[in-house]
Every structure is written in C-alpha cells, then in structure tokens.
Design a protein around this motif. Structure first.
Motif, PDB file in Angstrom:
ATOM      1  N   ASP A 209       2.806   0.922   3.325  1.00 36.46           N
ATOM      2  CA  ASP A 209       4.212   0.602   3.099  1.00 36.46           C
ATOM      3  C   ASP A 209       4.815   1.570   2.083  1.00 36.46           C
ATOM      4  N   ASP A 210       5.460   2.624   2.605  1.00 39.93           N
ATOM      5  CA  ASP A 210       6.174   3.585   1.747  1.00 39.93           C
ATOM      6  C   ASP A 210       5.243   4.215   0.710  1.00 39.93           C
ATOM      7  N   VAL A 211       4.086   4.694   1.174  1.00 36.59           N
ATOM      8  CA  VAL A 211       3.073   5.268   0.280  1.00 36.59           C
ATOM      9  C   VAL A 211       3.404   6.724  -0.028  1.00 36.59           C
ATOM     10  N   SER A 212       3.435   7.054  -1.314  1.00 36.62           N
ATOM     11  CA  SER A 212       3.692   8.426  -1.750  1.00 36.62           C
ATOM     12  C   SER A 212       2.758   8.793  -2.894  1.00 36.62           C
ATOM     13  N   PHE A 213       2.188   9.986  -2.824  1.00 33.11           N
ATOM     14  CA  PHE A 213       1.447  10.576  -3.945  1.00 33.11           C
ATOM     15  C   PHE A 213       1.158  12.029  -3.587  1.00 33.11           C
TER      16      PHE A 213
ATOM     17  N   VAL B 167      -3.952   3.371  -6.627  1.00 31.28           N
ATOM     18  CA  VAL B 167      -4.396   2.007  -6.309  1.00 31.28           C
ATOM     19  C   VAL B 167      -3.486   1.418  -5.242  1.00 31.28           C
ATOM     20  N   LEU B 168      -4.091   0.988  -4.139  1.00 30.44           N
ATOM     21  CA  LEU B 168      -3.361   0.336  -3.055  1.00 30.44           C
ATOM     22  C   LEU B 168      -3.640  -1.158  -3.058  1.00 30.44           C
ATOM     23  N   ASP B 169      -2.637  -1.943  -2.713  1.00 34.14           N
ATOM     24  CA  ASP B 169      -2.800  -3.377  -2.515  1.00 34.14           C
ATOM     25  C   ASP B 169      -1.804  -3.809  -1.447  1.00 34.14           C
ATOM     26  N   TYR B 170      -2.320  -4.405  -0.368  1.00 35.19           N
ATOM     27  CA  TYR B 170      -1.467  -4.803   0.761  1.00 35.19           C
ATOM     28  C   TYR B 170      -0.595  -3.636   1.242  1.00 35.19           C
ATOM     29  N   GLY B 171      -1.194  -2.437   1.283  1.00 37.69           N
ATOM     30  CA  GLY B 171      -0.509  -1.278   1.829  1.00 37.69           C
ATOM     31  C   GLY B 171       0.458  -0.583   0.903  1.00 37.69           C
ATOM     32  N   GLU B 172       0.631  -1.102  -0.312  1.00 38.32           N
ATOM     33  CA  GLU B 172       1.565  -0.510  -1.262  1.00 38.32           C
ATOM     34  C   GLU B 172       0.820   0.123  -2.437  1.00 38.32           C
ATOM     35  N   VAL B 173       1.385   1.189  -2.978  1.00 37.05           N
ATOM     36  CA  VAL B 173       0.857   1.775  -4.210  1.00 37.05           C
ATOM     37  C   VAL B 173       1.326   0.909  -5.375  1.00 37.05           C
ATOM     38  N   ILE B 174       0.363   0.287  -6.072  1.00 35.84           N
ATOM     39  CA  ILE B 174       0.730  -0.558  -7.206  1.00 35.84           C
ATOM     40  C   ILE B 174       0.486   0.136  -8.541  1.00 35.84           C
TER      41      ILE B 174
ATOM     42  N   MET C 293      -0.840  22.994 -15.031  1.00 32.53           N
ATOM     43  CA  MET C 293      -0.948  22.095 -13.873  1.00 32.53           C
ATOM     44  C   MET C 293      -1.085  22.915 -12.596  1.00 32.53           C
ATOM     45  N   ASN C 294      -2.037  22.508 -11.728  1.00 36.61           N
ATOM     46  CA  ASN C 294      -2.232  23.205 -10.470  1.00 36.61           C
ATOM     47  C   ASN C 294      -1.143  22.826  -9.465  1.00 36.61           C
ATOM     48  N   GLU C 295      -1.025  23.651  -8.450  1.00 40.20           N
ATOM     49  CA  GLU C 295      -0.049  23.408  -7.386  1.00 40.20           C
ATOM     50  C   GLU C 295      -0.554  22.312  -6.464  1.00 40.20           C
ATOM     51  N   SER C 296       0.350  21.498  -5.937  1.00 36.73           N
ATOM     52  CA  SER C 296      -0.033  20.449  -4.985  1.00 36.73           C
ATOM     53  C   SER C 296      -0.472  21.090  -3.679  1.00 36.73           C
ATOM     54  N   ILE C 297      -1.638  20.689  -3.202  1.00 35.41           N
ATOM     55  CA  ILE C 297      -2.139  21.181  -1.922  1.00 35.41           C
ATOM     56  C   ILE C 297      -1.847  20.183  -0.807  1.00 35.41           C
ATOM     57  N   LEU C 298      -1.642  18.899  -1.196  1.00 31.53           N
ATOM     58  CA  LEU C 298      -1.353  17.849  -0.223  1.00 31.53           C
ATOM     59  C   LEU C 298      -0.324  16.897  -0.817  1.00 31.53           C
ATOM     60  N   GLU C 299       0.684  16.559  -0.017  1.00 27.70           N
ATOM     61  CA  GLU C 299       1.717  15.619  -0.461  1.00 27.70           C
ATOM     62  C   GLU C 299       1.910  14.546   0.599  1.00 27.70           C
ATOM     63  N   VAL C 300       1.806  13.309   0.174  1.00 29.43           N
ATOM     64  CA  VAL C 300       2.055  12.160   1.037  1.00 29.43           C
ATOM     65  C   VAL C 300       3.414  11.604   0.638  1.00 29.43           C
ATOM     66  N   GLU C 301       4.343  11.597   1.582  1.00 31.46           N
ATOM     67  CA  GLU C 301       5.731  11.255   1.261  1.00 31.46           C
ATOM     68  C   GLU C 301       6.216  10.056   2.069  1.00 31.46           C
ATOM     69  N   GLU C 302       6.340   8.914   1.399  1.00 29.69           N
ATOM     70  CA  GLU C 302       6.965   7.706   1.962  1.00 29.69           C
ATOM     71  C   GLU C 302       6.364   7.335   3.322  1.00 29.69           C
ATOM     72  N   VAL C 303       5.045   7.313   3.388  1.00 31.93           N
ATOM     73  CA  VAL C 303       4.359   7.029   4.649  1.00 31.93           C
ATOM     74  C   VAL C 303       4.263   5.522   4.881  1.00 31.93           C
ATOM     75  N   THR C 304       4.709   5.102   6.046  1.00 32.45           N
ATOM     76  CA  THR C 304       4.597   3.717   6.485  1.00 32.45           C
ATOM     77  C   THR C 304       3.893   3.687   7.836  1.00 32.45           C
ATOM     78  N   LYS C 305       2.912   2.798   7.958  1.00 30.50           N
ATOM     79  CA  LYS C 305       2.204   2.609   9.226  1.00 30.50           C
ATOM     80  C   LYS C 305       2.165   1.123   9.543  1.00 30.50           C
ATOM     81  N   LEU C 306       2.757   0.764  10.695  1.00 30.85           N
ATOM     82  CA  LEU C 306       2.838  -0.630  11.114  1.00 30.85           C
ATOM     83  C   LEU C 306       1.866  -0.904  12.251  1.00 30.85           C
ATOM     84  N   PHE C 307       1.237  -2.061  12.203  1.00 29.33           N
ATOM     85  CA  PHE C 307       0.458  -2.579  13.324  1.00 29.33           C
ATOM     86  C   PHE C 307       1.089  -3.911  13.708  1.00 29.33           C
TER      87      PHE C 307
END
Length: 256
Positions: A22-26, A225-232, A1-15
């Motif tokens: 909504d709490d997007v992580s991958f 896969v995102l739906d309504y801002g959440e990872v489903i 397995m390769n090393e992670s070059i980018l990490e998205v951790e619990e990102v929330t963006k409100l308008f």
C-alpha cells in the motif's frame, strides 16, 4: 552519501480487495545492506516479487539504475544486474557443486554449447576462465572442497552457500536475499553474516528479507519495516529497535 541504485516509488499491489502493498516507497543506496522486516503477511515477499518482475503492481514505479522496470520480465531484470535467492533452496538436480555454480557464469558467456562441444579454441579458453571463476566463488563462500560433490547431497547450510555462489556467479549489482538464515544453526548464521558483510564491503548492494533480528541488526545499514503492506518505519538499526510502532507490530512478539 552514495547514489540511489534502486528507488521504489508509491508501489501498490492489490489481490482482490486486499492491498498486499500500500503506497510503499523507499530508496536503496549503492553498496548498502537494506533490510526489509515485518510480521508474516506484511508484504515482504510480494515486494520482492514486484522488484523482480514476477508481479506487476497496480500503481507506482520501480527505478533500477535510472530505468523504470515495471513491465520488464524477470530475465530482463536479471540481465540488468538484480538477482534474487529464494526462501527454499533451488539447486539443479544431478549437477555437482561446481556445475551449479558454472551455470551462473555461463549466463554471461559469449559462447554456447555447440562452440564448446566443437572445442573451438576461444570457447575452450572461455570455459577455462569460467571454471576458475566458479572455483574462486566457491572458495569465497567456503565450500570449494565440495566442488565435485552433487549439490543435492550437501548439508542444508552448505546448500544455502551454493545458492549464494550461483547467484554471485551472475555478477549482480544488487542481490535480493529472501530469508537466507531460515533453517541455519547459530554457527551457520554467523558465517552467513560474515559473508554478507564481506560482499557489501566489495561494493555489492544487498536487500535482505529476514526474521532473524540478530542478523538484521548486526549487518544492516538501513531497515524498512512493513506491516499490513504499509511502511510503518524506516531508519538505522538503532532507530528501528527503539521505535514504538515497530515494537508493537513486530519486535515485541518474541521474534528476537
């Protein structure tokens, strides 16, 4: 397995009161093709705007090569090696195909306009190197024969390839592709698929937002896969296309 070059951790963006994310992580491994899919309004473009510094999230972190880039400007993120293309082609009007591509190369040049205009030998050698590099990139994307034509005069599919070329000229480590197949015919989409796979095989990390499920399933190593801002859902193409939640939210609405 390769090393992670980018990490998205619990990102929330409100308008206002709406959570576009909504709490997007991958995480994204170096050298993989990561697809982000979902219905319109799912938060895909907002995610790209957060990753590239256009939006600052309300909470969470984005770790690029070990550094939290939240608060960094788009140009600073570009300098760290993460480049984005857009849904609509944005070329420099009045410039040839070659000149559009050389602009990307010049972003890494040690010499400015004055050095080149004064024909300083080192600057002239650098300019020759940039010319040769730009021509090679145009060859890689298949439009080298149009190098002297004005970029705005290309057919739409070739303009897409020119936008790719300009992004590649900046020598990114991560390339973010926002709906790259939009407006392409089946032949052009096939050529695009081959190019993206070739770039991955050369070690480039690619994150793609795309509605063409044939393209996504054919080239991706992993899908979010995102739906309504959440990872489903997240997983390989085989896992995603058989996930009941994904079928209900997205794949079952005639997007194939």
């Amino acid at each position: 397995m390769n090393e992670s070059i980018l990490e998205v951790e619990e990102v929330t963006k409100l308008f206002g009161g709406l959570a576009a994310l909504d709490d997007v992580s991958f995480s994204v491994e170096a050298g993989e093709i990561k697809a982000v899919i979902g219905p319109n309004g799912a938060g895909k473009t907002t995610l790209f705007n957060v990753l590239t510094g256009v939006y600052r999230p309300n909470s969470g972190r984005v770790i690029l090569k070990g550094k939290n880039i939240i608060g960094s400007r788009p140009d600073q993120i570009t300098a760290m090696g993460m480049i984005r293309t857009f849904q609509t082609v944005e070329l420099f009007e009045g410039m040839t195909v070659l000149e559009n591509t050389m602009v990307g190369c010049h972003s890494r040049s040690k010499y400015g306009f004055l050095s080149n205009s004064l024909r300083i030998p080192r600057a002239m050698r650098e300019e020759r190197r940039i010319f040769e590099e730009a021509m090679q990139i145009l060859t890689d994307v298949g439009i080298e024969t149009r190098a002297s034509d004005e970029g705005m005069n290309l057919a739409y599919g070739q303009q897409r390839m020119l936008e790719f070329a300009r992004a590649l000229a900046s020598q990114p480590e991560i390339l973010l592709l926002d709906e790259p197949a939009a407006g392409l015919n089946p032949y052009e989409t096939g050529e695009l698929s081959n190019l993206i796979s070739k770039l991955r095989d050369r070690g480039l990390t690619i994150i793609i937002v795309e509605h063409d499920m044939g393209l996504v399933m054919g080239i991706s190593n992993d899908i979010v896969v995102l739906d309504y801002g959440e990872v489903i859902a997240r997983g390989t193409p085989d896992v995603i296309k058989n996930d009941p939640k994904v079928i209900e939210a997205y794949l079952g609405i005639g997007t194939e």
